[in-house]
Design an enzyme around this catalytic site. Structure first.
Site, PDB file in Angstrom:
ATOM      1  N   SER A 296       0.761  -1.039   0.024  1.00  0.00           N
ATOM      2  CA  SER A 296       0.331   0.097   0.163  1.00  0.00           C
ATOM      3  C   SER A 296       0.790   0.998   0.200  1.00  0.00           C
ATOM      4  O   SER A 296       2.074   1.506   0.542  1.00  0.00           O
ATOM      5  CB  SER A 296      -0.962  -0.156   0.783  1.00  0.00           C
ATOM      6  OG  SER A 296      -1.690   1.185   1.333  1.00  0.00           O
ATOM      7  N   CYS A 537     -10.174   5.813  29.199  1.00  0.00           N
ATOM      8  CA  CYS A 537      -8.825   5.247  30.423  1.00  0.00           C
ATOM      9  C   CYS A 537      -7.552   4.448  29.972  1.00  0.00           C
ATOM     10  O   CYS A 537      -7.110   3.709  31.041  1.00  0.00           O
ATOM     11  CB  CYS A 537      -9.598   4.560  31.516  1.00  0.00           C
ATOM     12  SG  CYS A 537     -10.506   5.736  32.526  1.00  0.00           S
ATOM     13  N   ASP A 538      -6.682   5.063  28.879  1.00  0.00           N
ATOM     14  CA  ASP A 538      -5.267   4.660  28.211  1.00  0.00           C
ATOM     15  C   ASP A 538      -4.697   5.972  28.197  1.00  0.00           C
ATOM     16  O   ASP A 538      -4.703   6.094  27.509  1.00  0.00           O
ATOM     17  CB  ASP A 538      -6.282   3.346  27.568  1.00  0.00           C
ATOM     18  CG  ASP A 538      -5.348   2.272  26.752  1.00  0.00           C
ATOM     19  OD1 ASP A 538      -4.035   2.993  26.870  1.00  0.00           O
ATOM     20  OD2 ASP A 538      -5.632   1.592  27.079  1.00  0.00           O
TER      21      ASP A 538
END
Length: 715
Positions: A296, A537-538
């Site tokens: 690609s 939460c990351d």
């Protein structure tokens, strides 16, 4: 010994004087002009590189909004669509004549899809005619790029006039491709790629029995035995292609699938064994297509021509060996310019146009075939990214920004004097800092300030310095930095109503960059720089890399909406060129589902558009079902709990249960306080919002039926 709080004013006030006579040999910075030139939309277009990555579909209009040019370079001025007005129409409540959709929002423009298909076909038609190539081009769309029903159906419809087909890489994709192509051109190719079992091959042969122009491409040598066996059992003569594993490959992330060690394809030795086995089974005439894939985002036409030329040599050898070859499928690889740089050395840019791409392909195939004296084959490509990337825009809202205002050194009541609580080393740093400031020792000031902060942090960790004292030291050091002119404007964190993992997974997965800009207020100068932090939460749920090699994005300050409660007026950002892969790859991290979706077409009325479909995003209940929960049973459990514990005489159990039911049927993303079904709404209803049966039933439904349309004009 004077207290720190008492010394700040004297020390800081001395700083400008102390540094006024600092080394006169330093270059003098001229003062800013008293009347700076006004900011214009042209400045914003240049700042955000809109004319680079956005051409020919996006620009900035005189209102300071992003405009969509649905017909590309052929778009007339009255056909431009104001993206900000589309978003407002989609998100405004129904009571205000809006569609009531919650953000984040995907806005699709099928007119752009149509223009991309026509532009690709036109580029190949021109190359074929100008180079006197003696066969035609007919592409296929790899549905893995975006399997949305309306995207696939639009491509089949728009591409029917020039035999545009589909490519499938799994059994579900094959089923949807078969169904869609029943309404397409009979000559359109259905290319079957990917790993295959008996059921996959049987489906492909059934498609051939249904008079769909199906080609089974061998990715592994072992698949041939299944094709031979199943085709004989079903009595269907297959059309077979094979994927060649070329030596040509390009470096970078997108080139890892090519080359001799690529995931798919047959080596020259395996190709010869396939030819021999087909000949033994009197099926060599079934071999009609050669497929390959360099990777690609092919960065340059020189690399493209090298790979196509190698594949054309294999094609000509298959003809020599007796195969009835008709089609050379050059696979994907047609790149798009994500950052507008036109760079051949980047994963997010390409150095060629559609016309240059087509010319390189046609020229490379023609050169080999003419040299070998064989008939020119039909040229097929699987250009998914280049077809669908532009037509889809992800719009989301910044809901707040971290405050980085200069710290204020203030002496809180009761702790006016605390210098004696500093350690000996910290006290010495403080005294040295004050003395260095008076003497004009520029670098020493910074050194002592940093040392003072670090020593005070250590004291705070040990418990010998309290929080107010630590904050006072931070404020003091900040004032020192500002006084000597070294306090740079900090990068702010803008909290956005979005999940990076769900909506921009390629950024999280391998750092793919997309153009990100405000979609309005572009007639105003952005005065801050920011990174974007999502709702999850990351710690990975943030965007801190942007096109142009930037680690922050120029942004506008969030405006308060005049409510007096600190809420901000809506500030909308758009991610562009994300129509390929992002929707299919997105998961449900933190159980955030996908965005709402609208399809927008240009209308005939001046400055108008029509929304042909609007669908709200998945509800909390929907994403819970994905993880095997049963929202109906969950609701009953919680309802019984409400009846047991929540009826204290001051609130209504029924109101709480109705509000809870609405929560299951709302999207997981942040919503305005007014829309919360569990907040107090007045004493007349026991303090809770009641969810009527009608709103409960409709909250998870699409805005309209499949064939319903909303048409309106925006002046």
């Amino acid at each position: 010994m004077p207290a720190l709080a008492c010394c700040v004013d004297a020390t800081v006030s001395s700083l400008p004087y102390a540094f006024a006579n600092w080394d006169s040999t330093l270059p003098q910075i001229p003062p800013p002009p008293t009347t700076p030139a006004p900011w214009t939309v042209d400045h914003s277009a240049l700042l955000y590189r809109v004319d680079g990555w956005g051409a020919p579909y996006f620009t900035v209009n005189s209102n300071g909004d992003v405009s969509v040019l649905p017909h590309g370079s052929s778009t007339l001025p009255h056909q431009e669509i104001d993206l900000f007005k589309v978003v407002k129409k989609a998100s405004d409540p129904k009571s205000s004549a809006g569609l009531g959709l919650q953000l984040p929002l995907i806005v699709r423009f099928p007119d752009i899809l149509k223009d991309r298909l026509e532009s690709l076909q036109s580029a190949f038609d021109f190359a074929i005619q100008s180079q006197r190539y003696e066969a035609h081009y007919q592409g296929v769309y790899p549905v893995k790029c975006n399997q949305d029903k309306f995207v696939v159906e639009d491509i089949v419809k728009f591409g029917s006039g020039f035999r545009f087909g589909l490519e499938a890489g799994s059994k579900p994709e094959l089923l949807l491709a078969m169904s869609s192509l029943c309404n397409g051109n009979p000559e359109a190719l259905l290319v079957c790629n990917g790993f295959k079992d008996v059921e996959y091959i049987a489906l492909a042969l059934l498609a051939r029995k249904l008079h769909l122009n199906t080609v089974i491409v061998l990715e592994q040598e072992e698949e041939l035995d299944i094709v031979i066996d199943v085709s004989k059992k079903l009595g269907v003569r297959p059309v077979i292609g094979l994927r060649a594993k070329l030596r040509t490959k390009h470096s970078g992330h997108f080139g890892s699938t090519s080359g001799e060690k690529g995931k798919f394809g047959l080596t020259t030795t395996q190709i010869l064994r396939v030819v021999k086995k087909l000949e033994q089974n009197e099926m060599l005439d079934c071999m009609q297509l050669l497929h390959f894939h360099i990777g690609s985002q092919i960065p340059s036409t020189s690399l493209l021509a090298d790979g196509v030329g190698e594949a054309a040599q294999i094609y000509s050898e298959l003809v020599r060996l007796g195969a009835c070859m008709r089609v050379i499928d050059i696979g994907g690889g047609l790149g798009i310019d994500y950052d507008g740089s036109k760079s051949p050395n980047s994963d997010v840019s390409v150095s060629y146009s559609l016309e240059e791409y087509a010319s390189a392909v046609v020229g490379a195939v023609r050169l080999v075939c003419d040299r070998k004296g064989i008939k020119h084959p039909i040229i097929c490509s699987e250009s998914g990214r280049a077809i669908v990337s532009h037509h889809s825009i992800l719009v989301f809202e910044a809901v707040s920004a971290s405050s980085h205002d200069s710290a204020q050194f203030q002496s809180p009541p009761g702790i006016e004097y605390f210098e004696e609580q500093l350690s000996d080393d910290a006290r010495a740093d403080y005294q040295n800092l004050c003395a260095a400031a008076v003497r004009g020792e520029y670098e020493n000031c910074l050194l002592y300030a940093e040392q003072l902060k670090q020593r005070c942090v250590e004291q705070f960790k040990e418990g010998s310095l309290d929080m107010e004292q630590l904050a006072a030291v931070d404020g003091f050091c900040e004032l020192v930095s500002k006084a000597i002119g070294l306090s740079d404007d900090p990068v702010r964190t803008y909290h956005v109503n979005l999940s990076v993992f769900t909506s921009i997974p390629d950024f999280w997965g391998f750092g793919q960059l997309f153009p990100l800009i405000p979609i309005h207020r572009l007639d105003e100068k952005p005065v801050v720089r920011g990174i974007l932090s999502d709702l999850t939460c990351d710690s990975d749920g943030k965007i801190d890399k942007f096109i142009g090699g930037e680690s922050s994005l120029p942004l506008h300050k969030l405006d308060t909406n005049g409510s007096g409660n600190g809420d901000c007026a809506a500030y909308y950002l758009g991610m562009f060129l994300g129509g390929a892969y992002e929707e299919a790859l997105g998961g449900v991290h933190n159980l955030f589902g996908g965005p709402s979706v609208v399809r927008v077409s240009q209308s005939n009325s001046p400055h108008g558009f029509a929304v042909t479909r609007a669908v709200p995003g998945p509800t909390c209940g929907d994403v819970l079902r994905v993880m095997q929960y049963e929202p109906e049973l969950m609701f009953q459990t919680l309802k019984h709990r409400i009846e047991e514990f929540a009826d204290d005489g001051g609130s209504s159990s029924l109101a709480l249960a109705n509000g809870l039911a609405c929560s299951f049927n709302n999207m997981p993303y942040l919503a305005s306080a007014a829309s919360c079904s569990l907040t107090a709404a007045g004493a007349g209803n026991g303090g809770y919002y009641y969810c009527s049966d009608e709103s409960f039933a409709s909250s998870g439904d699409a805005v309209g039926a499949e064939d319903e349309q909303w048409s309106y004009c925006i002046a």
